[in-house]
Structures are given as structure tokens and as C-alpha cells.
Motif scaffolding. Sequence first.
Motif, PDB file in Angstrom:
ATOM      1  N   ILE A  47       0.878  -1.185   0.000  1.00 21.94           N
ATOM      2  CA  ILE A  47       0.000   0.000   0.000  1.00 21.94           C
ATOM      3  C   ILE A  47       0.902   1.219   0.000  1.00 21.94           C
ATOM      4  O   ILE A  47       1.841   1.306   0.796  1.00 21.94           O
ATOM      5  N   GLU A  49       1.133   5.545  -0.044  1.00 17.21           N
ATOM      6  CA  GLU A  49       0.411   6.820   0.073  1.00 17.21           C
ATOM      7  C   GLU A  49       0.414   7.515  -1.267  1.00 17.21           C
ATOM      8  O   GLU A  49       1.241   7.212  -2.133  1.00 17.21           O
ATOM      9  N   CYS A  95      -5.247   6.327  -1.010  1.00 20.05           N
ATOM     10  CA  CYS A  95      -4.107   5.405  -1.069  1.00 20.05           C
ATOM     11  C   CYS A  95      -3.964   4.760  -2.478  1.00 20.05           C
ATOM     12  O   CYS A  95      -4.926   4.768  -3.258  1.00 20.05           O
TER      13      CYS A  95
ATOM     14  N   GLN B 224      -1.051   6.567   8.292  1.00 17.08           N
ATOM     15  CA  GLN B 224       0.235   6.051   7.803  1.00 17.08           C
ATOM     16  C   GLN B 224       0.611   4.777   8.548  1.00 17.08           C
ATOM     17  O   GLN B 224       1.061   3.789   7.950  1.00 17.08           O
ATOM     18  N   ILE B 227      -1.453   2.034   7.259  1.00 21.83           N
ATOM     19  CA  ILE B 227      -0.944   1.552   5.967  1.00 21.83           C
ATOM     20  C   ILE B 227       0.304   0.700   6.189  1.00 21.83           C
ATOM     21  O   ILE B 227       0.473  -0.389   5.596  1.00 21.83           O
ATOM     22  N   ASN B 231       0.720  -3.042   5.230  1.00 19.60           N
ATOM     23  CA  ASN B 231       1.866  -3.507   4.425  1.00 19.60           C
ATOM     24  C   ASN B 231       2.622  -4.615   5.150  1.00 19.60           C
ATOM     25  O   ASN B 231       3.005  -5.640   4.559  1.00 19.60           O
TER      26      ASN B 231
END
Lengths: 187, 430
Positions: A47, A49, A95, B224, B227, B231
Motif C-alpha cells: 500500500i 500513500e 491510497c 500512515q 498503511i 503492508n
Amino acid sequence: MAQDQNEQDDDLFLVDDESGSESEDKHLLFRLGDEEYGVPIDRVQSIEELQRIVAVPDMPHYVRGVINLRGTVIPVVDLRLRFGMPARDYDDRTCIIIIEADSRVVGFVVDTVSEVHQIPAKNIQPAPEFRSGSGSEQFVTGLGTVEGEVKILLEIDRLMRPEEVPEQALALGKAQMQSAVSAGTEA
Amino acid sequence: MERRSITAAVSSLILALAGAFAALHTAVPAAMLIAAAIATGGGAFLFASLDARTARRVGVQRMTELEEHHAEREEAARRTVTDLRHEVRILKDQVHGYGETTRSLAEAVALIRETAPIIEGLSRAAIEKSERGSTSLTDDVYEIGRQTRTLSESIAKFLTELCTGDESLENRIADMELDLQRLSENAAICDRTNASLDGSINRISRSVAETSELLGQVSEIAEQTNILAINAAIYAAKAGEFGKGFTVIAGEIQKLAATAKEVAEAIGTNTVSIERQVAEFSSRHRALMADSQQNLSRTIESIQQTITGLRPKMDHIRSSIREAAGVSDSVTAHLSDVNMAMQGQDAIQQIITHIGVIFDDAADRVPESAAELLREAQMRARELAREIAVKHFTMEDEYVAIGAEGYGAAVAGRIVLDGGEELGGNVTLF
């Protein structure tokens, strides 16, 4: 009881305690508009940004351009536009999901990613019969239920076919990026 | 003989007259005439007694003369008798008239005598009543005047106090104006407070906005982290058996990210709530302040109107004071008038008293007057009789008639004594 507890723990902790086969059940959940969608996690590379997208000319309107992801140039598709949904301004929750399939890598812009969740096969129902060739229905593999909520599971490979994302976009983007990278290296 | 017969005739005539008067019930003239008759008769007897000695001496000398005049004299006597009768008739009428007058006078006097005490009593009662009445009236009037003056003075005093002095209306108005000024100042302070409050609210809003911004950053970090966790989960899943431990870490990180996100959202909710409350408070406060200011300005306006309305009333009160003072003066003047009127009444009372006294006196005097009238009537009758006697009979005749000597000496002496021939008539037998 213990099994249920384990399953719950698995659901919560996103931990795959069992064999690797269960990683097939894991889905990355993301949001487009009011609905939540899921893709199998083994297709997901990472993923990212939102970052600067370099526009590429003569592309379908949903292909926004390319990005340079740590030296790799990859085309970016806006899923909203691809699914015929109204465009939305990107924000800090927007995203890019990087999908890898058939040695090809494509980024998909979504409103936001939610979580990684295990959806067992028993919780997945096949997609209802839709008229073929119309809109997004052809990409739906099934409807998964997570905590009473329905997630639309996507056949992500189909969205990556060359007719969806033209090769030349990738090539052009690659060329642009590589020249930029080499120039940067030389510098 | 003739002389005697004449005398007898005169005497009988007088007697007849007396009879006539007696018949008329008028005693006095009758008495007079009777007396005259007696005198005449006496004279006749005197003549009779002297006749023997004097008749020859005197009669011889004057016989002829007397006889010559006899007829003339007789005629005159006859005329005289006629005149006398006439006079007697007039006298009778007069006497009758006097009688009537005297009777009515006596009745009037009796009436006056009876009436006088009543009138006197009445007038005395009237005077007393009048005095009593006027005294109490005077007192009442003075009391009313005094009270009126006191009242008007107290009213004037009250109004004066109202207009002047520490607690006066004017000072109160001035105080009110001062209050008004202070009120305006308060309004200004209120405005300033309001502005500063607005400033505070703005600062709070800014702080809230800054907090929101920071929260945005926190949310971003959480995002963040999320994410990152996803990940990590992806990588762990791909790592298979070797990634198991990492998967746990990734799960923890994702939980952390979720918690951070929840906290951030809670803070955001709180912040939004604070912002909303501040906004509500601010708007309520603004509305309240607007209301207050409106009320304040209305109050100020109302007070100003009151003051404006009071000004003419003050003037009116001042004129009322002047009027009250005028009333006081007027009352004083009227009291003086009343006093004078009272004095006048006193004078009238005195006059009435005097009149009463005079009336009493007059009542006492009335009988005297009546007696006087009677006496006058008697005198008048006597004079008439004397007139008749004087007219028709001389002293000489009488002397001749009685044959007395010394007439001339008597006349000379009388003249010497009295100095007037007319007085001769006065010295008669009457």
C-alpha cells in the motif's frame, strides 16, 4: 470454543497461525464511496500513500498516469473512474494499492484502505448473475461477509489486462522514469 | 237795670255754653265756662251790692250816653253772641277733634307701652344672638382662615421642598440623569466586555482550529501507521512460516494505529463538540448581549423620556407654589376683610343698642307727650275763652261794671309795671 476464540483472535490480530494456505483467505479491504471492497492479499504488493502522478497522454480516462515507486515505474488506475463512479478529489486518506499479476505491476487509487481481514471461503458467496459486459460487474468474484457487513470481492487480475491498461503507457512511463532515474544517478 | 240784665244775659249765655260743653262731655271747657259764669254772676251780685251807692253818681253822668249806645251795644252784643256761637261751634269741633286725637294717642301709647317690653326683649335677644353668632362666626372664620393659611403654607412648603433641597425632585432628576450617564457608561463597558468576550471566543475558536489541525496530523500519522501495518501484514503473509512473528508485530501495529485513530477521532469529536458549544455559547451570548443592550437602550430611552416628561411638571409645581403663596396672601387679605366686617357688625350692634335705648326712652316719654298735648289743648281752650273775654269786655267795663275806682291808676301802674298795653288782656279775672 477454543477454536472460535482462535478464529476471533485471528480475525482481530490478522495473524495467520495456521498453514500458509490460509493466506488465500486474507483480503485487503478498501473503500470506494459508500461500499467496501476486498482483494486477495497475495495479489497485493504493498500500500502506498498518494504521491505525484505523472500524466501520460493518449490513455483511457481512468488511467491517471504513472508513478515512480522506488525506481519502478508503474501505471496508476483510478478505480472510481474505472467503475464509472463520480470523480473525487484526492486527500490524505487516498491510497494507492500496488497489485502484482503476471509480472505486471499496476497501482489502483482508492478512497482509503481499511484493513487486512480474513474472509473464510464459507463466508464468500458467488456474485449474482449480472448482464455481461456492463460496467464493473464483470470484475466481481463474490460477496464476502465480515462481521455482518457485505464486502465486494474483486477479480483484480482482470483489471490489469493490457486492454485495460495499455502497454505503451507502461513503456512510455518506464522510459520517462528511467531517463529521470539515470539522470539522477549520473548527477 | 240794663247792665245787670246784660251781665245776667252774658252769665246765662256762658252757663248755657257750659251746659253745652257739659253735654259734649268736655269737662274742662265746661268748667271754665261755669267759672266764667260764676264770676260774671258774682260781678252781677257785686254790682247789685254797689248799686245803691254808685248807681246814682255814675248813672247820672253816663245815663244819656249809655242810652245812646244801648241799641248799638245791644246790636254788637247780639253780633258777638252770634260770633261767639260760631266760635263755640268751632271750638266744640276742635275739642272734639282733640278728644279723638287724645283717645287714639292714648291707645297708641298703651299699645306702645305694651309693645315696648316685647320689642325691647326681642331686640335684646336679637342682639345677644347676633353677638353670640357673630362671635362664633368670627371664631369659625378665623379658624378656617388660619387652617387655610396653614394648609396653603404647608403645601407651599412641601412643594418648595419638592423643588429645592437635598431630597427634591430636581435633585432626584439630576441623580437620575447621573444614573443615566452611569448606565450609558455601563453599556459602554458592557460593549467592551462583549468585544473582549468575542475576542476570547475567537481565540478559543482558533485554538480549536489548531487542535483540529493537530488532530488531522495525528489522524494522518494513524493512517500512515495503518498503511504500514497493512503492508507489514501483507509482507508477513507472503513470508509464510518465517513471517509469523512479523505478522504478530504487524497486527499489534495495526491495533495501535486503530487505537490512535480512535483516540484521534474521539479527540476530534470532543474538539468539534467544544467548538460547537463555544459557537453556541457565543451566539447565545451575542443574542443575550444584543437583548441586554436593546433593553438597556430602551431603559435609557424610557428614563430620558421620563426626565423630559418631568421637566414641565417641575415648572407646573413651581407655578403651583406661586399660586399657593397667592392663596395664602388672598386668605390673609380676606381675613382682614372679615375682621373689618366684624367690626362693622359690632358698630351696627352698638347702633341697635342705642336705638333700643332711644326707643325705651321714647316709650317712657310718650305719656308725657300725650299729657303735653292735653295741656296744650287746655291752654288753647283757655286762650280762646280769654280771647273772647278780651275782645268783648274791657278792664274799664269791668271796673265800671263793679263800680270800682282807681282804674286809671291801675292802668298807669300796670303800664309802668308791664310796659305793654297789649298785656292788658292778660290781667283778667281768669
